[in-house]
Design a protein around this motif. Structure first.
Motif, PDB file in Angstrom:
ATOM      1  N   CYS A  18     -39.848 -23.929  -1.256  1.00 49.81           N
ATOM      2  CA  CYS A  18     -40.604 -23.875  -0.004  1.00 49.81           C
ATOM      3  C   CYS A  18     -39.855 -24.522   1.151  1.00 49.81           C
ATOM      4  O   CYS A  18     -40.452 -25.088   2.071  1.00 49.81           O
ATOM      5  N   LEU A  19     -38.526 -24.428   1.099  1.00 49.31           N
ATOM      6  CA  LEU A  19     -37.692 -25.016   2.139  1.00 49.31           C
ATOM      7  C   LEU A  19     -36.847 -23.996   2.891  1.00 49.31           C
ATOM      8  O   LEU A  19     -36.483 -24.228   4.040  1.00 49.31           O
ATOM      9  N   ALA A 107     -45.828 -24.344   2.182  1.00 47.11           N
ATOM     10  CA  ALA A 107     -46.298 -23.126   1.529  1.00 47.11           C
ATOM     11  C   ALA A 107     -47.473 -22.558   2.313  1.00 47.11           C
ATOM     12  O   ALA A 107     -48.011 -23.203   3.219  1.00 47.11           O
ATOM     13  N   LEU A 108     -47.879 -21.349   1.948  1.00 44.21           N
ATOM     14  CA  LEU A 108     -49.022 -20.699   2.575  1.00 44.21           C
ATOM     15  C   LEU A 108     -50.170 -20.658   1.585  1.00 44.21           C
ATOM     16  O   LEU A 108     -49.999 -20.234   0.438  1.00 44.21           O
ATOM     17  N   GLY A 109     -51.336 -21.120   2.019  1.00 46.25           N
ATOM     18  CA  GLY A 109     -52.522 -21.097   1.178  1.00 46.25           C
ATOM     19  C   GLY A 109     -53.530 -20.083   1.678  1.00 46.25           C
ATOM     20  O   GLY A 109     -53.574 -19.763   2.875  1.00 46.25           O
ATOM     21  N   PHE A 110     -54.350 -19.582   0.743  1.00 49.06           N
ATOM     22  CA  PHE A 110     -55.320 -18.546   1.096  1.00 49.06           C
ATOM     23  C   PHE A 110     -56.671 -18.843   0.451  1.00 49.06           C
ATOM     24  O   PHE A 110     -56.741 -19.362  -0.656  1.00 49.06           O
ATOM     25  N   ALA A 111     -57.727 -18.496   1.177  1.00 48.74           N
ATOM     26  CA  ALA A 111     -59.081 -18.697   0.684  1.00 48.74           C
ATOM     27  C   ALA A 111     -59.988 -17.648   1.303  1.00 48.74           C
ATOM     28  O   ALA A 111     -59.695 -17.105   2.376  1.00 48.74           O
ATOM     29  N   ASP A 112     -61.086 -17.363   0.628  1.00 54.14           N
ATOM     30  CA  ASP A 112     -62.135 -16.517   1.202  1.00 54.14           C
ATOM     31  C   ASP A 112     -63.168 -17.452   1.824  1.00 54.14           C
ATOM     32  O   ASP A 112     -63.643 -18.390   1.174  1.00 54.14           O
ATOM     33  N   VAL A 113     -63.526 -17.213   3.078  1.00 57.91           N
ATOM     34  CA  VAL A 113     -64.451 -18.094   3.782  1.00 57.91           C
ATOM     35  C   VAL A 113     -65.503 -17.277   4.518  1.00 57.91           C
ATOM     36  O   VAL A 113     -65.273 -16.122   4.889  1.00 57.91           O
ATOM     37  N   ARG A 114     -66.650 -17.895   4.717  1.00 57.48           N
ATOM     38  CA  ARG A 114     -67.647 -17.348   5.635  1.00 57.48           C
ATOM     39  C   ARG A 114     -67.491 -18.104   6.935  1.00 57.48           C
ATOM     40  O   ARG A 114     -67.681 -19.311   6.994  1.00 57.48           O
ATOM     41  N   THR A 137     -51.892 -23.851   5.770  1.00 59.52           N
ATOM     42  CA  THR A 137     -50.560 -24.267   5.351  1.00 59.52           C
ATOM     43  C   THR A 137     -50.682 -25.435   4.386  1.00 59.52           C
ATOM     44  O   THR A 137     -51.510 -26.331   4.602  1.00 59.52           O
ATOM     45  N   ALA A 138     -49.899 -25.413   3.331  1.00 63.95           N
ATOM     46  CA  ALA A 138     -49.830 -26.548   2.400  1.00 63.95           C
ATOM     47  C   ALA A 138     -48.473 -27.219   2.587  1.00 63.95           C
ATOM     48  O   ALA A 138     -47.438 -26.551   2.578  1.00 63.95           O
ATOM     49  N   LEU A 139     -48.493 -28.536   2.781  1.00 62.89           N
ATOM     50  CA  LEU A 139     -47.275 -29.297   3.039  1.00 62.89           C
ATOM     51  C   LEU A 139     -47.068 -30.329   1.930  1.00 62.89           C
ATOM     52  O   LEU A 139     -48.020 -30.995   1.513  1.00 62.89           O
ATOM     53  N   PHE A 140     -45.830 -30.462   1.478  1.00 61.58           N
ATOM     54  CA  PHE A 140     -45.503 -31.414   0.418  1.00 61.58           C
ATOM     55  C   PHE A 140     -45.012 -32.701   1.076  1.00 61.58           C
ATOM     56  O   PHE A 140     -43.893 -32.775   1.588  1.00 61.58           O
ATOM     57  N   LEU A 141     -45.902 -33.706   1.085  1.00 64.32           N
ATOM     58  CA  LEU A 141     -45.631 -34.964   1.766  1.00 64.32           C
ATOM     59  C   LEU A 141     -45.920 -36.137   0.837  1.00 64.32           C
ATOM     60  O   LEU A 141     -46.984 -36.174   0.199  1.00 64.32           O
ATOM     61  N   VAL A 189     -65.531 -20.138   0.140  1.00 60.04           N
ATOM     62  CA  VAL A 189     -66.145 -19.482  -1.009  1.00 60.04           C
ATOM     63  C   VAL A 189     -65.218 -19.535  -2.223  1.00 60.04           C
ATOM     64  O   VAL A 189     -65.623 -19.927  -3.306  1.00 60.04           O
ATOM     65  N   THR A 190     -63.959 -19.140  -2.032  1.00 61.70           N
ATOM     66  CA  THR A 190     -62.998 -19.104  -3.139  1.00 61.70           C
ATOM     67  C   THR A 190     -61.609 -19.438  -2.627  1.00 61.70           C
ATOM     68  O   THR A 190     -61.158 -18.867  -1.630  1.00 61.70           O
ATOM     69  N   PHE A 191     -60.923 -20.353  -3.284  1.00 66.51           N
ATOM     70  CA  PHE A 191     -59.518 -20.607  -2.982  1.00 66.51           C
ATOM     71  C   PHE A 191     -58.669 -19.655  -3.812  1.00 66.51           C
ATOM     72  O   PHE A 191     -58.879 -19.498  -5.010  1.00 66.51           O
ATOM     73  N   ARG A 192     -57.682 -19.030  -3.164  1.00 67.06           N
ATOM     74  CA  ARG A 192     -56.835 -18.034  -3.813  1.00 67.06           C
ATOM     75  C   ARG A 192     -55.441 -18.568  -4.158  1.00 67.06           C
ATOM     76  O   ARG A 192     -54.600 -17.814  -4.627  1.00 67.06           O
ATOM     77  N   GLY A 193     -55.181 -19.812  -3.919  1.00 70.23           N
ATOM     78  CA  GLY A 193     -53.898 -20.383  -4.298  1.00 70.23           C
ATOM     79  C   GLY A 193     -52.910 -20.441  -3.156  1.00 70.23           C
ATOM     80  O   GLY A 193     -53.180 -19.996  -2.032  1.00 70.23           O
ATOM     81  N   GLU A 194     -51.747 -20.987  -3.457  1.00 69.04           N
ATOM     82  CA  GLU A 194     -50.715 -21.220  -2.452  1.00 69.04           C
ATOM     83  C   GLU A 194     -49.409 -20.574  -2.875  1.00 69.04           C
ATOM     84  O   GLU A 194     -49.090 -20.537  -4.064  1.00 69.04           O
TER      85      GLU A 194
END
Length: 235
Positions: A18-19, A107-114, A137-141, A189-194
């Motif tokens: 992810c760099l 990284a890029l994260g995805f979720a289903d949201v209302r 966005t997911a960041l490794f810190l 509603v649902t997290f789809r991962g990163e």
């Protein structure tokens, strides 16, 4: 059925993956590099750099879900920077890119949201208030992945009486469930991962399934529609 606790069980991406620059997360583009350097200023720690980059992307790029461009060029970080507007996914792509410039795995994260901060025009076009593949966005810190959501710019939050999302580089920053008046705002509603890169083909396939009749909205103004929704006394 309440699905807010559903999560993707896939492991997080390897920070080493992810760099590097990609076709979408084009962290090697001169404009992206220059923007990152300006936004970071004299910040020296990774967390301080990430925080400054988050606020820059959040507030410099106008949130506009009416001008979604799902072409490969439209989804590039450099394109979002050049146009000055974007929606949740490509604003997340830009944040990932500038963080990679800083040497921060992103990284890029995805979720289903209302999303209850929507407009009648957008709901009619989508046929639902469920937003599939909302992006963050997911960041490794400091040895851990933290979520950062740069979608809604400060001026829009102020206009809509929303508490803007803050980010300190240590804790997840995802949408508040309620606005300042206590009305429902955002429900995950649902997290789809990163992912280490943008899965554009996957997004296109999903949108074809979930929004088969969605029409173009780029001839309308999202901010103005929100003002109409709230009414003149609240704008």
């Amino acid at each position: 059925m309440n699905q807010t606790n559903q999560t993707d069980q896939s492991p997080p991406p390897n920070p080493d993956d992810c760099l590097r620059a990609t076709a979408f997360i084009d962290s090697d583009h001169p404009d992206v590099v220059a923007y990152a350097a300006q936004a970071m200023g004299d910040a020296d720690s990774a967390i301080d750099k990430a925080v400054r980059l988050y606020y820059a992307v959040r507030d410099d790029i106008r949130y506009d879900p009416y001008t979604i461009d799902l072409s490969p060029s439209g989804m590039r970080a450099s394109t979002v920077l050049q146009t000055g507007r974007g929606w949740c996914v490509n604003k997340a792509v830009l944040l990932a890119a500038v963080c990679r410039v800083a040497g921060i795995p992103a990284a890029l994260g995805f979720a289903d949201v209302r999303n209850h901060l929507s407009t009648e025009r957008l709901r009619e076009a989508m046929g639902t208030d469920l937003f599939h593949y909302h992006g963050y966005t997911a960041l490794f810190l400091d040895g851990q992945w933290v979520k950062a959501t740069p979608a809604f710019n400060l001026s829009l939050c102020e206009k809509m009486s929303l508490k803007p999302l803050e980010f300190d580089g240590r804790a997840d920053s995802i949408y508040h469930p309620f606005d300042l008046s206590g009305a429902r705002h955002m429900e995950y509603v649902t997290f789809r991962g990163e992912r280490a890169d943008l899965p554009l083909d996957e997004l296109l396939q999903a949108f074809a399934v979930y929004y088969p009749n969605m029409s173009r909205l780029d001839n309308a103004d999202f901010d103005q529609d929100l003002v109409v929704k709230r009414g003149p006394s609240q704008s």
